[in-house]
Design an enzyme around this catalytic site. Structure first.
Site, mmCIF file in Angstrom:
data_model
loop_
_atom_site.group_PDB
_atom_site.id
_atom_site.type_symbol
_atom_site.label_atom_id
_atom_site.label_comp_id
_atom_site.label_asym_id
_atom_site.label_seq_id
_atom_site.Cartn_x
_atom_site.Cartn_y
_atom_site.Cartn_z
ATOM 1 N N ASP A 95 6.948 -2.415 -3.653
ATOM 2 C CA ASP A 95 5.590 -2.691 -3.224
ATOM 3 C C ASP A 95 4.979 -3.696 -4.204
ATOM 4 O O ASP A 95 4.818 -3.395 -5.387
ATOM 5 C CB ASP A 95 4.813 -1.365 -3.281
ATOM 6 C CG ASP A 95 3.658 -1.318 -2.324
ATOM 7 O OD1 ASP A 95 3.031 -2.364 -2.121
ATOM 8 O OD2 ASP A 95 3.368 -0.220 -1.807
ATOM 9 N N ASP A 195 1.228 -5.958 -0.565
ATOM 10 C CA ASP A 195 -0.043 -5.255 -0.386
ATOM 11 C C ASP A 195 -1.162 -6.234 0.013
ATOM 12 O O ASP A 195 -1.262 -7.328 -0.572
ATOM 13 C CB ASP A 195 -0.386 -4.589 -1.742
ATOM 14 C CG ASP A 195 -1.555 -3.642 -1.650
ATOM 15 O OD1 ASP A 195 -1.469 -2.688 -0.867
ATOM 16 O OD2 ASP A 195 -2.548 -3.852 -2.383
ATOM 17 N N GLU A 247 1.177 -6.229 4.436
ATOM 18 C CA GLU A 247 0.091 -5.368 4.890
ATOM 19 C C GLU A 247 -1.094 -6.264 5.222
ATOM 20 O O GLU A 247 -1.623 -6.947 4.349
ATOM 21 C CB GLU A 247 -0.286 -4.359 3.807
ATOM 22 C CG GLU A 247 -1.256 -3.323 4.331
ATOM 23 C CD GLU A 247 -2.068 -2.639 3.262
ATOM 24 O OE1 GLU A 247 -2.510 -1.516 3.486
ATOM 25 O OE2 GLU A 247 -2.263 -3.242 2.176
ATOM 26 N N HIS A 321 0.351 6.324 3.145
ATOM 27 C CA HIS A 321 -0.353 6.981 2.049
ATOM 28 C C HIS A 321 -1.858 6.734 2.071
ATOM 29 O O HIS A 321 -2.568 7.284 1.242
ATOM 30 C CB HIS A 321 0.234 6.472 0.735
ATOM 31 C CG HIS A 321 -0.015 4.999 0.560
ATOM 32 N ND1 HIS A 321 0.566 4.051 1.373
ATOM 33 C CD2 HIS A 321 -0.816 4.321 -0.296
ATOM 34 C CE1 HIS A 321 0.133 2.852 1.018
ATOM 35 N NE2 HIS A 321 -0.704 2.988 0.005
ATOM 36 N N ASP A 322 -2.346 5.876 2.961
ATOM 37 C CA ASP A 322 -3.783 5.614 3.058
ATOM 38 C C ASP A 322 -4.414 6.294 4.276
ATOM 39 O O ASP A 322 -5.628 6.211 4.471
ATOM 40 C CB ASP A 322 -4.056 4.107 3.221
ATOM 41 C CG ASP A 322 -3.672 3.301 1.994
ATOM 42 O OD1 ASP A 322 -3.726 3.844 0.886
ATOM 43 O OD2 ASP A 322 -3.330 2.114 2.170
HETATM 44 O O1 TEU Z 1 -4.550 -0.751 1.138
HETATM 45 C C1 TEU Z 1 -5.370 -1.683 1.698
HETATM 46 C C2 TEU Z 1 -6.474 -1.231 2.554
HETATM 47 O O2 TEU Z 1 -7.325 -2.018 2.880
HETATM 48 C C3 TEU Z 1 -6.553 0.140 3.019
HETATM 49 O O3 TEU Z 1 -5.685 0.712 3.818
HETATM 50 C C4 TEU Z 1 -7.462 0.939 2.199
HETATM 51 O O4 TEU Z 1 -6.859 2.128 1.794
HETATM 52 C C5 TEU Z 1 -8.665 1.239 3.046
HETATM 53 O O5 TEU Z 1 -9.285 0.036 3.357
HETATM 54 C C6 TEU Z 1 -9.639 2.077 2.318
HETATM 55 O O6 TEU Z 1 -10.569 2.555 3.239
HETATM 56 C C7 TEU Z 1 -3.673 -1.153 0.149
HETATM 57 C C8 TEU Z 1 -2.893 0.034 -0.359
HETATM 58 O O7 TEU Z 1 -2.089 0.533 0.662
HETATM 59 C C9 TEU Z 1 -3.859 1.035 -0.914
HETATM 60 O O8 TEU Z 1 -3.239 2.232 -1.296
HETATM 61 C C10 TEU Z 1 -4.555 0.389 -2.077
HETATM 62 O O9 TEU Z 1 -5.559 1.243 -2.557
HETATM 63 C C11 TEU Z 1 -5.194 -0.948 -1.695
HETATM 64 O O10 TEU Z 1 -4.331 -1.775 -0.934
HETATM 65 C C12 TEU Z 1 -5.548 -1.732 -2.933
HETATM 66 O O11 TEU Z 1 -4.396 -2.192 -3.562
#
Ligand code: TEU
Length: 543
Positions: A95, A195, A247, A321-322
């Protein structure tokens, strides 16, 4: 590398398996569980960031891109993991968090110390009228700018204030990022997730958001993002057999057709999230509404057919994970856990794209349903708790929202068995184990031949065994039906039909199944007319 026949499994290292009793998952723990993943039949493991980080955002705040965080192990442990994966014919996906670094990264520290070269690695502005440079909000709540008194300037952070945005318009930053990718390639990593990579090129950082929101229109799918991705491709992973996924936050189909085009100039595929906002009221994450099924279906059909027409490749997923657990969100984790988990999996695995399994979904793990703020650890959740309180919401209301939306819902430790802490750790887990682990666990799943786990195995088997699953054209069926989502995959003489009842109530359908055989179904004796709650049927025909 071919990615149409592959299935990716996402490991959240912090919550997968602890080997030394400190309550954190680690690399040695992961190695001890590789045979479980091999048996499931997956091809690639995506690991969330494991590099050195103060862990404000669980590793998405990287302080050193080349060193494994000691809490996960050492770089030598990683090489051991790499070897163990190779022996099992499993690829490793790393990642890469390149939109921002931790403020503890040496680049940022040098910037703070006044080193001009490194200051220009980040995005700085003077304040306006004694306040922030713009009104942008960070994605985790609060202003997107942080003031540094020594420099009398603000730096931009689209996420937490300890995650400073990198200045991709600076060629040296782009070179650093390519070097980091090449470093991991030299260690045997050939797959990468990037990311929030569609945020790296900003149109401007000087204009206020007219909607008093986060400013996303000024930095999403920005003016030079395609150019930068092509450059990164040419300077790093494009020179080896690789698989990459970007992403893409709040993106568009037009842009994704370029990011993930089969011409291979940018990335192999993309993650998009429109289908995971169908329960956001007014498109706001912290406002609840029931899943808008018709909107969900329309989005799936539009993106599936659109990406195909434009020759681009999507990723398939409902969990990560989000996100809260899909079983709790789109299924019924109380009355029909098995049926609805299987239906959601069939739907995900058989569309056109590469499926991703998030750890635990294959055994039916559910939301955490925490009842107290002390149980939440995610920076986003703890920030939002405060902000919603300030807005005047009651704690009860906020808990209800967090139980549905917090990212901690999917981050609870992997449930391996019914021993203490679900077999995740001998110590105190960093995040509490979901209490249903005594029933919902991998050991039970492996004992039950009708389990969700074996269903996933069969779905993976279908991808390996049927070209139509890998390459078939996607044709939506039952488009107007407000309860059933169905589609056909077509390739030459082969036809695969997937019918999913998305609700916990029965439904009669009319489908001419002449010539089709049932490959799989989550109830016994399907008659392809009377669908039972969350029933799914997978039909196949070859003329
Ligand atoms: O996530 C990006 C992102 O915009 C989201 O899915 C975020 O969790 C959501 O907008 C919050 O409401 C990525 C990663 O997957 C996440 O875990 C990180 O926190 C984020 O980037 C920052 O690096």
């Amino acid at each position: 590398m071919n990615f149409k026949d592959k299935v990716v499994y996402q490991v959240y290292p912090k919550s997968f398996q602890d080997s030394n009793g400190d309550g954190w998952g680690d690399i040695k723990g992961i190695i001890s569980r590789l045979d479980y993943l091999k048996d499931l039949g997956i091809d690639v493991i995506w690991f969330n960031p494991m590099c050195i980080s103060p862990q404000r955002d669980n590793g998405y705040d990287v302080a050193d891109y080349r060193q494994i965080d000691p809490r996960y192990g050492t770089n030598e442990d990683f090489l051991e993991l790499s070897k163990a994966c190779k022996e099992r014919n499993i690829l490793i996906m790393f990642d890469m968090v390149f939109n921002h670094t931790s403020t503890e990264h040496e680049w940022f520290k040098k910037a703070l110390a006044g080193d001009k070269k490194y200051k220009d690695y980040y995005i700085w502005r003077k304040g306006k009228n004694g306040s922030y440079p713009t009104n942008w909000q960070s994605k985790f709540g609060g202003p997107a700018w942080e003031y540094v008194p020594e420099l009398d300037e603000y730096y931009l952070h689209l996420f937490d204030k300890t995650q400073a945005d990198l200045n991709w318009d600076n060629p040296e930053v782009r070179k650093e990022c390519a070097d980091i990718v090449n470093y991991w390639i030299s260690k045997g990593v050939y797959c990468f997730r990037f990311d929030v990579v569609n945020l790296i090129s900003k149109y401007t950082v000087d204009e206020d958001d007219p909607n008093n929101f986060d400013g996303r229109q000024f930095y999403t799918d920005g003016p030079r993002v395609h150019e930068y991705l092509k450059e990164l491709n040419a300077d790093s992973f494009g020179n080896v057999e690789s698989i990459t996924v970007g992403e893409m936050s709040s993106t568009t189909l037009e842009n994704c057709a370029k990011y993930a085009n089969e011409d291979g100039k940018e990335l192999s595929m993309v993650f998009t999230f429109h289908h995971l906002k169908v329960d956001y009221k007014n498109m706001k994450k912290w406002e609840l509404q029931p899943v808008d099924f018709m909107q969900f279906k329309k989005l799936m059909n539009t993106w599936q057919t659109g990406m195909e027409e434009k020759g681009a490749w999507p990723s398939l997923f409902l969990n990560n994970h989000d996100q809260p657990r899909a079983l709790s969100r789109f299924g019924d984790d109380k009355n029909y856990p098995k049926e609805s988990a299987k239906m959601l999996a069939a739907f995900t695995h058989l569309m056109r794209g590469t499926p991703y399994i998030y750890q635990g979904e294959e055994i039916g793990m559910t939301n955490a349903y925490f009842t107290n703020i002390s149980q939440y650890k995610d920076v986003e959740s703890t920030n939002i708790f405060k902000l919603l309180k300030e807005e005047g919401k009651s704690e009860e209301e906020i808990y209800h929202i967090l139980q549905e939306r917090s990212r901690d819902n999917s981050r609870t430790p992997m449930q391996w068995d019914d021993s203490a802490n679900a077999g995740f750790t001998d110590g105190e887990p960093w995040l509490q184990v979901q209490e249903n682990y005594r029933n919902v666990n991998a050991a039970n799943a492996l004992k039950d031949e009708d389990s969700i786990y074996y269903w996933y195995k069969k779905l993976i088997g279908l991808r390996k065994g049927y070209k139509v699953v890998q390459e078939g054209k996607y044709v939506p069926l039952f488009e107007e039906d407000d309860q059933v989502l169905a589609f056909e995959r077509k390739l030459d003489k082969e036809s695969l039909v997937v019918i999913c009842n998305f609700y916990g109530k029965e439904k009669k359908i009319v489908f001419n199944a002449k010539g089709y055989e049932i490959l799989l179904s989550n109830y016994k004796d399907s008659n392809i007319v009377d669908l039972r709650p969350y029933e799914t049927i997978i039909l196949y025909k070859k003329d």
